[in-house]
Design a protein around this motif. Structure first.
Motif, PDB file in Angstrom:
ATOM      1  N   HIS A 113      18.163  10.537  -3.870  1.00  0.00           N
ATOM      2  CA  HIS A 113      17.796  11.187  -5.127  1.00  0.00           C
ATOM      3  C   HIS A 113      18.248  10.297  -6.275  1.00  0.00           C
ATOM      4  CE1 HIS A 113      16.602  14.799  -2.969  1.00  0.00           C
ATOM      5  NE2 HIS A 113      17.663  14.562  -2.220  1.00  0.00           N
ATOM      6  N   CYS A 114      17.281   9.708  -6.926  1.00  0.00           N
ATOM      7  CA  CYS A 114      17.616   8.754  -7.990  1.00  0.00           C
ATOM      8  C   CYS A 114      16.842   9.053  -9.269  1.00  0.00           C
ATOM      9  CB  CYS A 114      17.315   7.334  -7.530  1.00  0.00           C
ATOM     10  SG  CYS A 114      15.669   7.058  -6.885  1.00  0.00           S
ATOM     11  N   LYS A 139      14.844   1.022 -11.180  1.00  0.00           N
ATOM     12  CA  LYS A 139      13.575   1.465 -11.760  1.00  0.00           C
ATOM     13  C   LYS A 139      13.560   2.982 -11.947  1.00  0.00           C
ATOM     14  CE  LYS A 139       8.628   1.555 -10.809  1.00  0.00           C
ATOM     15  NZ  LYS A 139       7.553   1.030  -9.990  1.00  0.00           N
ATOM     16  N   PHE A 140      14.025   3.709 -10.939  1.00  0.00           N
ATOM     17  CA  PHE A 140      13.947   5.165 -11.001  1.00  0.00           C
ATOM     18  C   PHE A 140      15.152   5.808 -11.683  1.00  0.00           C
ATOM     19  CE2 PHE A 140      10.890   4.258  -7.624  1.00  0.00           C
ATOM     20  CZ  PHE A 140       9.783   4.883  -8.192  1.00  0.00           C
ATOM     21  N   LEU A 141      16.285   5.162 -11.659  1.00  0.00           N
ATOM     22  CA  LEU A 141      17.464   5.730 -12.322  1.00  0.00           C
ATOM     23  C   LEU A 141      17.307   5.736 -13.835  1.00  0.00           C
ATOM     24  CD1 LEU A 141      20.321   4.246 -10.119  1.00  0.00           C
ATOM     25  CD2 LEU A 141      19.689   6.665 -10.340  1.00  0.00           C
ATOM     26  N   SER A 142      16.440   4.889 -14.351  1.00  0.00           N
ATOM     27  CA  SER A 142      16.278   4.788 -15.798  1.00  0.00           C
ATOM     28  C   SER A 142      15.304   5.812 -16.371  1.00  0.00           C
ATOM     29  CB  SER A 142      15.816   3.367 -16.165  1.00  0.00           C
ATOM     30  OG  SER A 142      14.529   3.129 -15.609  1.00  0.00           O
ATOM     31  N   ASN A 143      14.665   6.633 -15.525  1.00  0.00           N
ATOM     32  CA  ASN A 143      13.660   7.551 -16.065  1.00  0.00           C
ATOM     33  C   ASN A 143      14.141   8.992 -16.228  1.00  0.00           C
ATOM     34  OD1 ASN A 143      13.529   8.779 -13.557  1.00  0.00           O
ATOM     35  ND2 ASN A 143      11.493   8.006 -13.047  1.00  0.00           N
ATOM     36  N   ASP A 144      15.401   9.276 -16.006  1.00  0.00           N
ATOM     37  CA  ASP A 144      15.989  10.612 -16.210  1.00  0.00           C
ATOM     38  C   ASP A 144      15.297  11.725 -15.431  1.00  0.00           C
ATOM     39  OD1 ASP A 144      18.003   9.681 -17.907  1.00  0.00           O
ATOM     40  OD2 ASP A 144      16.697   9.800 -19.668  1.00  0.00           O
ATOM     41  N   LYS A 145      14.750  11.408 -14.279  1.00  0.00           N
ATOM     42  CA  LYS A 145      14.159  12.411 -13.393  1.00  0.00           C
ATOM     43  C   LYS A 145      14.829  12.292 -12.032  1.00  0.00           C
ATOM     44  CE  LYS A 145       9.686  12.161 -13.112  1.00  0.00           C
ATOM     45  NZ  LYS A 145       8.278  11.752 -13.177  1.00  0.00           N
ATOM     46  N   ASP A 146      14.752  13.346 -11.243  1.00  0.00           N
ATOM     47  CA  ASP A 146      15.285  13.296  -9.877  1.00  0.00           C
ATOM     48  C   ASP A 146      14.147  12.875  -8.951  1.00  0.00           C
ATOM     49  OD1 ASP A 146      16.615  13.543  -7.479  1.00  0.00           O
ATOM     50  OD2 ASP A 146      16.593  15.732  -7.464  1.00  0.00           O
ATOM     51  N   ASP A 147      14.053  11.574  -8.745  1.00  0.00           N
ATOM     52  CA  ASP A 147      12.993  11.038  -7.891  1.00  0.00           C
ATOM     53  C   ASP A 147      13.511  10.885  -6.464  1.00  0.00           C
ATOM     54  OD1 ASP A 147      10.868  10.434  -9.883  1.00  0.00           O
ATOM     55  OD2 ASP A 147      12.403   9.104 -10.713  1.00  0.00           O
ATOM     56  N   GLY A 197       0.781  -1.225   0.000  1.00  0.00           N
ATOM     57  CA  GLY A 197       0.000   0.000   0.000  1.00  0.00           C
ATOM     58  C   GLY A 197       0.817   1.282   0.000  1.00  0.00           C
ATOM     59  N   LYS A 198       2.106   1.164  -0.059  1.00  0.00           N
ATOM     60  CA  LYS A 198       2.990   2.335  -0.051  1.00  0.00           C
ATOM     61  C   LYS A 198       3.316   2.721  -1.492  1.00  0.00           C
ATOM     62  CE  LYS A 198       3.635   2.528   4.445  1.00  0.00           C
ATOM     63  NZ  LYS A 198       2.573   1.758   5.006  1.00  0.00           N
ATOM     64  N   PRO A 199       3.611   3.989  -1.731  1.00  0.00           N
ATOM     65  CA  PRO A 199       3.996   4.402  -3.090  1.00  0.00           C
ATOM     66  C   PRO A 199       5.367   3.824  -3.467  1.00  0.00           C
ATOM     67  CG  PRO A 199       4.216   6.240  -1.546  1.00  0.00           C
ATOM     68  CD  PRO A 199       3.592   5.104  -0.784  1.00  0.00           C
ATOM     69  N   ASP A 200       5.631   3.793  -4.763  1.00  0.00           N
ATOM     70  CA  ASP A 200       6.916   3.255  -5.245  1.00  0.00           C
ATOM     71  C   ASP A 200       8.112   4.059  -4.762  1.00  0.00           C
ATOM     72  OD1 ASP A 200       5.764   1.129  -6.495  1.00  0.00           O
ATOM     73  OD2 ASP A 200       5.921   1.947  -8.524  1.00  0.00           O
ATOM     74  N   LEU A 201       7.897   5.329  -4.418  1.00  0.00           N
ATOM     75  CA  LEU A 201       9.000   6.159  -3.935  1.00  0.00           C
ATOM     76  C   LEU A 201       9.185   6.027  -2.424  1.00  0.00           C
ATOM     77  CD1 LEU A 201       8.639   9.300  -6.205  1.00  0.00           C
ATOM     78  CD2 LEU A 201      10.565   7.693  -6.101  1.00  0.00           C
ATOM     79  N   ALA A 220      18.005  -6.796   1.805  1.00  0.00           N
ATOM     80  CA  ALA A 220      17.650  -5.372   1.757  1.00  0.00           C
ATOM     81  C   ALA A 220      18.320  -4.687   0.567  1.00  0.00           C
ATOM     82  CB  ALA A 220      18.051  -4.696   3.067  1.00  0.00           C
ATOM     83  N   LEU A 221      19.598  -4.948   0.367  1.00  0.00           N
ATOM     84  CA  LEU A 221      20.310  -4.321  -0.742  1.00  0.00           C
ATOM     85  C   LEU A 221      19.769  -4.791  -2.093  1.00  0.00           C
ATOM     86  CD1 LEU A 221      23.996  -4.273   0.551  1.00  0.00           C
ATOM     87  CD2 LEU A 221      22.311  -2.419   0.550  1.00  0.00           C
ATOM     88  N   GLY A 222      19.345  -6.036  -2.172  1.00  0.00           N
ATOM     89  CA  GLY A 222      18.746  -6.543  -3.413  1.00  0.00           C
ATOM     90  C   GLY A 222      17.459  -5.803  -3.759  1.00  0.00           C
ATOM     91  N   PHE A 223      16.575  -5.653  -2.772  1.00  0.00           N
ATOM     92  CA  PHE A 223      15.321  -4.926  -3.012  1.00  0.00           C
ATOM     93  C   PHE A 223      15.597  -3.456  -3.335  1.00  0.00           C
ATOM     94  CE2 PHE A 223      13.389  -8.433  -0.494  1.00  0.00           C
ATOM     95  CZ  PHE A 223      12.442  -8.843  -1.420  1.00  0.00           C
ATOM     96  N   LEU A 224      16.556  -2.854  -2.637  1.00  0.00           N
ATOM     97  CA  LEU A 224      16.874  -1.452  -2.879  1.00  0.00           C
ATOM     98  C   LEU A 224      17.450  -1.256  -4.285  1.00  0.00           C
ATOM     99  CD1 LEU A 224      17.077   1.483  -2.013  1.00  0.00           C
ATOM    100  CD2 LEU A 224      19.248   0.931  -0.890  1.00  0.00           C
ATOM    101  N   ARG A 225      18.345  -2.135  -4.699  1.00  0.00           N
ATOM    102  CA  ARG A 225      18.920  -2.025  -6.051  1.00  0.00           C
ATOM    103  C   ARG A 225      17.829  -2.097  -7.119  1.00  0.00           C
ATOM    104  NH1 ARG A 225      23.195  -5.484  -3.984  1.00  0.00           N
ATOM    105  NH2 ARG A 225      25.060  -4.215  -3.735  1.00  0.00           N
ATOM    106  N   GLU A 226      16.879  -3.025  -6.932  1.00  0.00           N
ATOM    107  CA  GLU A 226      15.766  -3.139  -7.881  1.00  0.00           C
ATOM    108  C   GLU A 226      15.002  -1.822  -7.972  1.00  0.00           C
ATOM    109  OE1 GLU A 226      13.026  -6.354  -7.145  1.00  0.00           O
ATOM    110  OE2 GLU A 226      14.651  -7.812  -6.956  1.00  0.00           O
ATOM    111  N   ARG A 227      14.711  -1.240  -6.823  1.00  0.00           N
ATOM    112  CA  ARG A 227      13.938   0.006  -6.788  1.00  0.00           C
ATOM    113  C   ARG A 227      14.743   1.154  -7.395  1.00  0.00           C
ATOM    114  NH1 ARG A 227       9.399   1.033  -3.520  1.00  0.00           N
ATOM    115  NH2 ARG A 227       9.155  -1.225  -3.727  1.00  0.00           N
ATOM    116  N   LEU A 228      16.023   1.226  -7.068  1.00  0.00           N
ATOM    117  CA  LEU A 228      16.864   2.281  -7.633  1.00  0.00           C
ATOM    118  C   LEU A 228      16.967   2.154  -9.152  1.00  0.00           C
ATOM    119  CD1 LEU A 228      19.759   2.419  -5.003  1.00  0.00           C
ATOM    120  CD2 LEU A 228      18.023   4.188  -5.423  1.00  0.00           C
TER     121      LEU A 228
END
Length: 188
Positions: free
Chosen positions: A187-188, A134-142, A108-112, A124-132
């Motif tokens: 900031h990713c 996802k956001f590093l590929s969109n060229d925005k500062d999320d 129920g939490k947002p992706d960010l 923990a690092l595996g889940f974090l890398r997956e999430r990072l």
């Protein structure tokens, strides 16, 4: 995962009253923390099952070494193979547990937002890398809110996930802010 904010105002310079207030707040915080459920029922069961297999694996390996020392090479091999089987079962249950615990903490939490409580450092690092990724590929500062915890439930109250996450952030060259003692804004 409700955020708990405690605000205390003391209109006295009396040290005894101030110490009393500090003690009250500390007790309140301990009660809140003690009531938190980091794994959920299913995650706790899966982790317990993984730990059972880890214990069995150790027993088989010890028995294997003992049999080998006594000259029973066939028995040692058989026991070592059983130890390996238990090790595989342990890994399977830990994988299931990590996915279940992660889902429990982040449902129920947002992706960010990502909460890494209840996981091992590697998980923990595996889940974090997956999430990072996802956001590093969109060229925005999320701004990713990453809850690592402060280590309050770790042995000797020493954080394990937090320094590992910090090291990962630094190695990836990402900017971050410290939200509080157990949370980064990456900031990713």
């Amino acid at each position: 995962n409700a955020k708990v904010r405690i605000r205390v105002e003391v209109a006295s310079r009396d040290r005894k009253k101030l110490r009393h207030c500090v003690d009250l707040v500390r007790r309140e915080i301990k009660e809140v923390v003690a009531g938190m459920d980091y794994m959920g029922d299913e995650g706790r069961k899966l982790r317990a099952k993984a730990n059972e297999y880890a214990h069995k694996r150790s027993q088989y390996y010890e028995a294997s070494q003992s049999a080998y020392a006594k000259g029973d090479r066939a028995g040692a091999k058989r026991l070592a193979d059983k130890g390996k089987e238990c090790g595989e079962k342990m890994r399977e249950f830990n994988l299931q547990a990590s996915k279940t615990i992660f889902a429990h903490r982040n449902a129920g939490k947002p992706d960010l937002f990502i909460d890494l409580h209840g996981l091992t450092v590697k998980e923990a690092l595996g889940f974090l890398r997956e999430r990072l990724d996802k956001f590093l590929s969109n060229d925005k500062d999320d701004p990713l809110e990453c809850v690592t915890g402060a280590g309050n439930h770790s042995p000797n109250h020493t954080a394990k996930i937090k320094p590992a996450v910090h090291e990962l952030i630094i190695s990836m060259g990402l900017k971050y802010d410290v939200e509080n003692v157990g949370t980064y804004i990456i900031h990713c």
